[in-house]
Design a protein around this motif. Structure first.
Motif, PDB file in Angstrom:
ATOM      1  N   PHE A 159      -2.883   0.676   4.298  1.00  0.00           N
ATOM      2  CA  PHE A 159      -2.552  -0.736   4.207  1.00  0.00           C
ATOM      3  C   PHE A 159      -3.757  -1.528   4.683  1.00  0.00           C
ATOM      4  N   ASN A 160      -4.243  -2.435   3.852  1.00  0.00           N
ATOM      5  CA  ASN A 160      -5.386  -3.280   4.208  1.00  0.00           C
ATOM      6  C   ASN A 160      -5.103  -4.720   3.806  1.00  0.00           C
ATOM      7  N   THR A 161      -5.696  -5.649   4.527  1.00  0.00           N
ATOM      8  CA  THR A 161      -5.657  -7.031   4.061  1.00  0.00           C
ATOM      9  C   THR A 161      -6.868  -7.241   3.177  1.00  0.00           C
ATOM     10  N   VAL A 162      -6.724  -8.085   2.165  1.00  0.00           N
ATOM     11  CA  VAL A 162      -7.793  -8.319   1.215  1.00  0.00           C
ATOM     12  C   VAL A 162      -8.808  -9.311   1.774  1.00  0.00           C
ATOM     13  N   ASN A 163      -8.408 -10.189   2.642  1.00  0.00           N
ATOM     14  CA  ASN A 163      -9.253 -11.239   3.206  1.00  0.00           C
ATOM     15  C   ASN A 163      -9.450 -10.943   4.693  1.00  0.00           C
ATOM     16  N   PRO A 164     -10.603 -11.266   5.242  1.00  0.00           N
ATOM     17  CA  PRO A 164     -10.801 -11.040   6.680  1.00  0.00           C
ATOM     18  C   PRO A 164      -9.759 -11.751   7.552  1.00  0.00           C
ATOM     19  N   ILE A 165      -9.171 -12.832   7.052  1.00  0.00           N
ATOM     20  CA  ILE A 165      -8.103 -13.501   7.800  1.00  0.00           C
ATOM     21  C   ILE A 165      -6.801 -12.813   7.382  1.00  0.00           C
ATOM     22  N   PRO A 166      -6.188 -12.019   8.273  1.00  0.00           N
ATOM     23  CA  PRO A 166      -5.031 -11.187   7.890  1.00  0.00           C
ATOM     24  C   PRO A 166      -3.923 -11.963   7.190  1.00  0.00           C
ATOM     25  N   LEU A 167      -3.453 -11.373   6.077  1.00  0.00           N
ATOM     26  CA  LEU A 167      -2.321 -11.845   5.282  1.00  0.00           C
ATOM     27  C   LEU A 167      -2.505 -13.229   4.672  1.00  0.00           C
ATOM     28  N   LEU A 168      -3.748 -13.745   4.633  1.00  0.00           N
ATOM     29  CA  LEU A 168      -3.968 -15.071   4.060  1.00  0.00           C
ATOM     30  C   LEU A 168      -3.946 -15.033   2.534  1.00  0.00           C
ATOM     31  N   THR A 169      -4.665 -14.112   1.923  1.00  0.00           N
ATOM     32  CA  THR A 169      -4.744 -14.110   0.463  1.00  0.00           C
ATOM     33  C   THR A 169      -4.147 -12.878  -0.188  1.00  0.00           C
ATOM     34  N   GLY A 170      -3.759 -11.872   0.552  1.00  0.00           N
ATOM     35  CA  GLY A 170      -3.145 -10.726  -0.090  1.00  0.00           C
ATOM     36  C   GLY A 170      -3.239  -9.467   0.735  1.00  0.00           C
ATOM     37  N   VAL A 171      -2.570  -8.441   0.208  1.00  0.00           N
ATOM     38  CA  VAL A 171      -2.575  -7.139   0.860  1.00  0.00           C
ATOM     39  C   VAL A 171      -2.797  -6.070  -0.193  1.00  0.00           C
ATOM     40  N   GLU A 172      -3.264  -4.930   0.250  1.00  0.00           N
ATOM     41  CA  GLU A 172      -3.398  -3.796  -0.662  1.00  0.00           C
ATOM     42  C   GLU A 172      -2.873  -2.553   0.020  1.00  0.00           C
ATOM     43  N   PHE A 173      -2.248  -1.715  -0.794  1.00  0.00           N
ATOM     44  CA  PHE A 173      -1.738  -0.432  -0.336  1.00  0.00           C
ATOM     45  C   PHE A 173      -2.508   0.635  -1.099  1.00  0.00           C
ATOM     46  N   ASN A 174      -3.094   1.576  -0.371  1.00  0.00           N
ATOM     47  CA  ASN A 174      -3.931   2.594  -0.983  1.00  0.00           C
ATOM     48  C   ASN A 174      -3.361   3.987  -0.747  1.00  0.00           C
ATOM     49  N   VAL A 175      -3.477   4.828  -1.767  1.00  0.00           N
ATOM     50  CA  VAL A 175      -3.194   6.248  -1.636  1.00  0.00           C
ATOM     51  C   VAL A 175      -4.491   6.956  -1.974  1.00  0.00           C
ATOM     52  N   GLY A 176      -4.987   7.750  -1.062  1.00  0.00           N
ATOM     53  CA  GLY A 176      -6.290   8.371  -1.230  1.00  0.00           C
ATOM     54  C   GLY A 176      -7.356   7.461  -0.664  1.00  0.00           C
ATOM     55  N   PRO A 177      -8.556   7.996  -0.479  1.00  0.00           N
ATOM     56  CA  PRO A 177      -9.641   7.188   0.097  1.00  0.00           C
ATOM     57  C   PRO A 177      -9.923   5.955  -0.757  1.00  0.00           C
ATOM     58  N   LYS A 178      -9.830   4.781  -0.165  1.00  0.00           N
ATOM     59  CA  LYS A 178     -10.097   3.499  -0.825  1.00  0.00           C
ATOM     60  C   LYS A 178      -9.281   3.324  -2.109  1.00  0.00           C
ATOM     61  N   GLY A 179      -8.092   3.912  -2.145  1.00  0.00           N
ATOM     62  CA  GLY A 179      -7.220   3.745  -3.301  1.00  0.00           C
ATOM     63  C   GLY A 179      -7.646   4.513  -4.524  1.00  0.00           C
ATOM     64  N   GLN A 180      -8.395   5.612  -4.346  1.00  0.00           N
ATOM     65  CA  GLN A 180      -8.878   6.372  -5.499  1.00  0.00           C
ATOM     66  C   GLN A 180      -7.733   6.955  -6.322  1.00  0.00           C
ATOM     67  N   LEU A 181      -6.618   7.325  -5.688  1.00  0.00           N
ATOM     68  CA  LEU A 181      -5.498   7.877  -6.438  1.00  0.00           C
ATOM     69  C   LEU A 181      -4.565   6.770  -6.936  1.00  0.00           C
ATOM     70  N   THR A 182      -4.162   5.889  -6.045  1.00  0.00           N
ATOM     71  CA  THR A 182      -3.291   4.769  -6.417  1.00  0.00           C
ATOM     72  C   THR A 182      -3.592   3.578  -5.528  1.00  0.00           C
ATOM     73  N   LYS A 183      -3.630   2.399  -6.142  1.00  0.00           N
ATOM     74  CA  LYS A 183      -3.865   1.164  -5.398  1.00  0.00           C
ATOM     75  C   LYS A 183      -2.912   0.105  -5.925  1.00  0.00           C
ATOM     76  N   LEU A 184      -2.244  -0.572  -4.990  1.00  0.00           N
ATOM     77  CA  LEU A 184      -1.397  -1.703  -5.323  1.00  0.00           C
ATOM     78  C   LEU A 184      -1.902  -2.893  -4.526  1.00  0.00           C
ATOM     79  N   GLU A 185      -2.256  -3.966  -5.241  1.00  0.00           N
ATOM     80  CA  GLU A 185      -2.752  -5.176  -4.594  1.00  0.00           C
ATOM     81  C   GLU A 185      -1.813  -6.332  -4.909  1.00  0.00           C
TER      82      GLU A 185
END
Length: 135
Positions: free
Chosen positions: A1-27
């Motif tokens: 689970f990562n925030t897309v913007n340095p300000i947490p939860l301001l512009t979006g979130v991403e969920f990754n499976v595998g390193p940096k979402g190499q297998l699956t990424k949901l933004e």
């Protein structure tokens, strides 16, 4: 689970499976929802799924696509043939029957029934194209 913007939860979130979402990424971002996966995406809804857009809707399938209900089916098969079926009557079968009737067409004349159409080869060419295109 990562925030897309340095300000947490301001512009979006991403969920990754595998390193940096190499297998699956949901933004989930301000401009929309992005899903990228090397596997299968499955939506299992017991009621309905609605896709609405004010822009263009594109479905880019590499092999085939099928949309079906209990009453019919619309698909593009792996061979490139189109299938439009309603209660087991296909557009291809109806047009095939029409081509047989056209190729055997005779009409009454003052001297008896006419012969086979003089442009029978044109009808046969259309029939062959329909067979290539439709199931």
């Amino acid at each position: 689970f990562n925030t897309v913007n340095p300000i947490p939860l301001l512009t979006g979130v991403e969920f990754n499976v595998g390193p940096k979402g190499q297998l699956t990424k949901l933004e989930a971002v301000a401009t929309g929802l992005n899903v990228k996966t090397k596997g299968m995406t499955n939506i299992d809804s017991k009621v309905s799924v609605d896709l609405k857009t004010l822009g263009t809707y594109t479905n880019d399938a590499k092999t085939s696509i099928t949309n079906k209900t209990a009453l019919g089916q619309l698909s593009i098969e792996e061979t490139g043939k189109l299938k439009l079926e309603s209660n087991k009557i296909t557009l291809g079968s109806v047009l095939a029957e029409l081509m047989v009737a056209l190729k055997g067409l005779t009409v009454p004349t003052g001297t008896g029934p006419s012969g086979a159409p003089i442009n029978l080869s044109a009808f046969t060419a259309v029939e062959n194209k329909l067979k290539q295109m439709l199931s």
